[in-house]
Design a protein around this motif. Structure first.
Motif, PDB file in Angstrom:
ATOM      1  N   GLY A  29       0.940  -1.315  -0.169  1.00  0.00           N
ATOM      2  CA  GLY A  29       0.135  -0.247  -0.308  1.00  0.00           C
ATOM      3  C   GLY A  29       0.985   0.855  -0.055  1.00  0.00           C
ATOM      4  O   GLY A  29       0.706   2.261  -0.516  1.00  0.00           O
ATOM      5  N   ALA A  30       2.131   1.566   0.477  1.00  0.00           N
ATOM      6  CA  ALA A  30       3.193   2.389   0.654  1.00  0.00           C
ATOM      7  C   ALA A  30       3.515   3.690  -1.118  1.00  0.00           C
ATOM      8  O   ALA A  30       3.708   3.868  -1.085  1.00  0.00           O
ATOM      9  CB  ALA A  30       3.819   2.046   1.962  1.00  0.00           C
ATOM     10  N   LYS A  31       3.995   1.084  -0.798  1.00  0.00           N
ATOM     11  CA  LYS A  31       4.555   1.680  -2.811  1.00  0.00           C
ATOM     12  C   LYS A  31       3.070   2.443  -3.656  1.00  0.00           C
ATOM     13  O   LYS A  31       3.526   2.709  -4.672  1.00  0.00           O
ATOM     14  CB  LYS A  31       4.717   0.714  -3.514  1.00  0.00           C
ATOM     15  CG  LYS A  31       5.880  -0.259  -2.567  1.00  0.00           C
ATOM     16  CD  LYS A  31       7.173  -1.769  -2.358  1.00  0.00           C
ATOM     17  CE  LYS A  31       7.078  -1.914  -4.291  1.00  0.00           C
ATOM     18  NZ  LYS A  31       6.291  -2.407  -4.775  1.00  0.00           N
ATOM     19  N   GLY A  32       1.898   1.633  -3.603  1.00  0.00           N
ATOM     20  CA  GLY A  32       0.802   2.395  -3.838  1.00  0.00           C
ATOM     21  C   GLY A  32       0.858   4.025  -3.877  1.00  0.00           C
ATOM     22  O   GLY A  32       0.803   4.824  -5.477  1.00  0.00           O
ATOM     23  N   ILE A  33       0.893   4.318  -2.561  1.00  0.00           N
ATOM     24  CA  ILE A  33       0.905   6.177  -2.463  1.00  0.00           C
ATOM     25  C   ILE A  33       2.519   6.269  -3.935  1.00  0.00           C
ATOM     26  O   ILE A  33       2.035   6.997  -4.080  1.00  0.00           O
ATOM     27  CB  ILE A  33       0.770   5.895  -1.363  1.00  0.00           C
ATOM     28  CG1 ILE A  33      -0.328   5.898  -0.206  1.00  0.00           C
ATOM     29  CG2 ILE A  33       0.611   7.502  -0.880  1.00  0.00           C
ATOM     30  CD1 ILE A  33      -0.641   5.276   1.078  1.00  0.00           C
ATOM     31  N   ALA A  34       2.755   6.152  -3.178  1.00  0.00           N
ATOM     32  CA  ALA A  34       4.725   6.418  -3.770  1.00  0.00           C
ATOM     33  C   ALA A  34       4.467   6.879  -5.539  1.00  0.00           C
ATOM     34  O   ALA A  34       5.035   7.339  -6.128  1.00  0.00           O
ATOM     35  CB  ALA A  34       5.901   5.320  -3.368  1.00  0.00           C
ATOM     36  N   ILE A  35       4.304   5.548  -5.951  1.00  0.00           N
ATOM     37  CA  ILE A  35       3.942   5.206  -7.453  1.00  0.00           C
ATOM     38  C   ILE A  35       3.415   5.954  -7.814  1.00  0.00           C
ATOM     39  O   ILE A  35       3.208   7.098  -8.872  1.00  0.00           O
ATOM     40  CB  ILE A  35       3.877   4.097  -7.852  1.00  0.00           C
ATOM     41  CG1 ILE A  35       4.483   4.223  -9.361  1.00  0.00           C
ATOM     42  CG2 ILE A  35       2.577   3.907  -7.908  1.00  0.00           C
ATOM     43  CD1 ILE A  35       5.815   4.231 -10.084  1.00  0.00           C
ATOM     44  N   LEU A  36       1.866   6.527  -7.031  1.00  0.00           N
ATOM     45  CA  LEU A  36       0.750   7.107  -7.801  1.00  0.00           C
ATOM     46  C   LEU A  36       1.556   8.820  -7.274  1.00  0.00           C
ATOM     47  O   LEU A  36       1.236   9.651  -8.282  1.00  0.00           O
ATOM     48  CB  LEU A  36      -0.512   7.950  -6.444  1.00  0.00           C
ATOM     49  CG  LEU A  36      -0.775   6.223  -7.271  1.00  0.00           C
ATOM     50  CD1 LEU A  36      -2.292   6.041  -5.711  1.00  0.00           C
ATOM     51  CD2 LEU A  36      -1.991   5.416  -8.481  1.00  0.00           C
ATOM     52  N   LEU A  37       2.219   9.389  -6.359  1.00  0.00           N
ATOM     53  CA  LEU A  37       3.009  10.813  -6.658  1.00  0.00           C
ATOM     54  C   LEU A  37       4.241  10.938  -7.119  1.00  0.00           C
ATOM     55  O   LEU A  37       3.970  11.675  -7.863  1.00  0.00           O
ATOM     56  CB  LEU A  37       3.153  10.717  -4.528  1.00  0.00           C
ATOM     57  CG  LEU A  37       2.078  10.628  -3.919  1.00  0.00           C
ATOM     58  CD1 LEU A  37       2.971  10.234  -2.292  1.00  0.00           C
ATOM     59  CD2 LEU A  37       1.710  12.084  -3.901  1.00  0.00           C
ATOM     60  N   VAL A  38       4.642   9.933  -7.636  1.00  0.00           N
ATOM     61  CA  VAL A  38       5.514  10.071  -8.132  1.00  0.00           C
ATOM     62  C   VAL A  38       4.591  10.287 -10.083  1.00  0.00           C
ATOM     63  O   VAL A  38       5.240  11.354 -10.661  1.00  0.00           O
ATOM     64  CB  VAL A  38       6.464   8.406  -8.851  1.00  0.00           C
ATOM     65  CG1 VAL A  38       7.441   8.420  -9.919  1.00  0.00           C
ATOM     66  CG2 VAL A  38       7.190   8.536  -7.728  1.00  0.00           C
TER      67      VAL A  38
END
Length: 375
Positions: A15-24
Motif C-alpha cells: 500500500g505504501a508503494k502504491g501511494i509512492a508510485i501514484l505520487l511519482v
C-alpha cells in the motif's frame, strides 16, 4: 497467526508503494501540464513539498526486505534482482529516446540527445534513474555488509542526504537522487523490525490518527522550511529530517487503508510498480499533447485546477492496461521481464512479466511477489 501477521505487513508495504508510485505519476503530470500552461503554477509548490515524501517512501519500502537479499551470492543477486533493474533501465531508456524522437515532448524536456543515451549506464538523465539508484543501493549495501557497521553506514548516508537536500549538486538527476535517498534504503534495510513494530503496534484507527498527525506536522514544517530558505540558504537540508515524519505518515496511512476491501486497488498498484514506473511518462506526455489540441476551450480551463490529478490517473490506468495487453505476448513481454540470456537463468526459470511487476525488494521472503528465487 504468524503467517497472517506477515501477510498484513507485506500488504501495507505494498500500500505504501502504491501511494509512492501514484505520487511519482502525479509529479510528472504536474511537470507536463504546468509547463504546457494547462494547469496553475500552485501545483509546482505542491510538487516541491512532496519531494521529501514520494521517493523516500519508495526507497524505504525497497529497503525493508533488502537485508536478506544482500546476503546472497553475487551471481544469485544478479539473477534475482539486479538483472531486472539493469534490463529495464537500458531497454526503456532506448524506448523513451525513440518515442520522444518521433513525438516531441510538450513540456519541453529533451530526451533525444544521443550522448545522454550512450552515457545512460553511467549517468541516467531521465525519470528512469530510480532503477539505476536501486541497483547501486543493493550493490553498495552488499559491499559494505560485514565490513562497515550499519550505524556508520546510516550516519554517513544521513550526512549526504542533508547535503543534497541543501542543494549540493552533481549536475545529474540520478547522482543527486543517490546522495539524497540512500539513507532511506539503509533505514529500511537495518531498522526493518523496528519499523514493522512501529507501524503494526497501534490499532487500525489509531494508525490513521497517528498517521494524520505525522502528516500534518510534516506539511507545516516542510512549508516553513521552503519559505524560510529564501532568506536562509541551505536550510532545506533540514528536509532530510522532516521526511521522517512524512514516512511515518505514509506507512501508517497505508496500514489503515489496506484494511478495507475498497482499497485493494492500492495494494494492487503497489505490487505492480514496474509497468507503471517505466511507461506512465509516455502516457502523461501523450495525454498532455492531446489536451493541448483543446487549448482555449472552456471545459479545459475549468478542469485546469485538477488536471494534473486527471492526467496522472489516466496515465497510471493506461500503463497498467498496456502491461496487461503485452505481458504474455512473445517478445513484447520482455518490456517488463528480463530474458534468460541476460539474467543468466536457465530458460525454464525465466522471469515472467507478472512476477517481475514490482521493482522494489519487499518480497524477499515471498518470492512469488517479485522475482522467482533460485537459492
Amino acid at each position: 497467526m504468524g503467517s497472517e501477521i506477515d501477510r498484513t505487513r507485506v500488504d501495507w508495504v505494498d500500500g505504501a508503494k502504491g501511494i509512492a508510485i501514484l505520487l511519482v505519476a502525479l509529479a510528472h503530470a504536474v511537470q507536463w501540464t504546468v509547463l504546457s500552461g494547462l494547469a496553475p503554477d500552485i501545483w509546482n509548490k505542491i510538487n516541491l513539498v512532496f519531494i521529501v515524501f514520494r521517493m523516500p517512501l519508495f526507497f524505504l519500502a525497497s529497503g525493508l526486505f533488502a537485508a536478506s537479499i544482500i546476503t546472497r551470492t553475487w551471481p544469485t543477486l544478479w539473477r534475482t534482482r539486479l538483472s531486472l533493474l539493469v534490463w529495464a533501465l537500458l531497454l526503456w531508456t532506448v524506448i523513451r529516446f525513440g518515442y520522444f524522437s518521433l513525438l516531441p515532448n510538450p513540456a519541453g524536456f529533451d530526451e533525444t540527445n544521443p550522448v545522454d543515451l550512450l552515457l545512460a549506464p553511467l549517468r541516467p538523465s531521465n525519470g528512469l534513474w530510480f532503477l539505476y539508484a536501486l541497483a547501486l543501493f543493493f550493490i553498495a549495501s552488499k559491499l559494505m555488509r560485514n565490513h562497515i557497521d550499519w550505524r556508520v553506514q546510516i550516519g554517513v548516508a544521513a550526512v549526504l542526504s542533508v547535503l543534497f537536500f541543501a542543494r549540493a549538486d552533481t549536475g545529474n538527476i540520478a547522482w543527486n537522487g543517490i546522495g539524497r535517498y540512500f539513507v532511506f534504503f539503509l533505514l529500511g534495510c537495518y531498522l526493518r523490525e523496528r519499523i514493522l513494530t512501529f507501524v503494526n503496534r497501534p490499532s487500525q484507527l489509531g494508525a490513521l490518527w497517528l498517521g494524520l498527525g505525522f502528516g500534518a506536522t510534516f506539511l507545516v514544517l516542510a512549508g516553513v522550511i521552503l519559505i524560510v530558505d529564501a532568506r536562509v540558504p541551505f536550510i532545506t537540508g533540514a528536509l532530510a529530517l522532516v521526511s521522517l515524519l512524512a514516512l511515518g505518515a505514509g506507512l501508517l496511512v497505508a496500514r489503515f487503508l489496506v484494511g478495507f476491501r475498497a482499497f485493494d486497488w492500492l495494494t494492487y498498484v503497489g505490487r505492480n510498480t514496474l509497468p507503471i514506473y517505466v511507461v506512465h511518462v509516455l502516457f502523461v506526455s501523450a495525454l498532455t499533447s492531446l489536451l493541448l489540441l483543446a487549448r482555449g476551450q472552456t471545459w479545459l480551463d475549468r478542469l485546469g485546477p485538477v488536471l494534473p490529478l486527471l492526467v496522472a490517473g489516466g496515465a497510471v490506468a493506461a500503463a497498467l492496461a498496456f502491461w496487461h495487453l503485452v505481458r504474455d505476448r512473445p517478445v513484447l513481454r520482455y518490456g517488463f521481464a528480463v530474458p534468460a540470456w541476460f539474467s543468466g537463468r536457465a530458460p525454464a526459470g525465466n522471469v515472467t512479466a507478472k512476477a517481475a511487476a514490482s521493482v522494489s525488494a519487499e518480497a524477499a521472503e515471498s518470492p512469488e511477489r517479485m522475482l522467482p528465487r533460485s537459492d
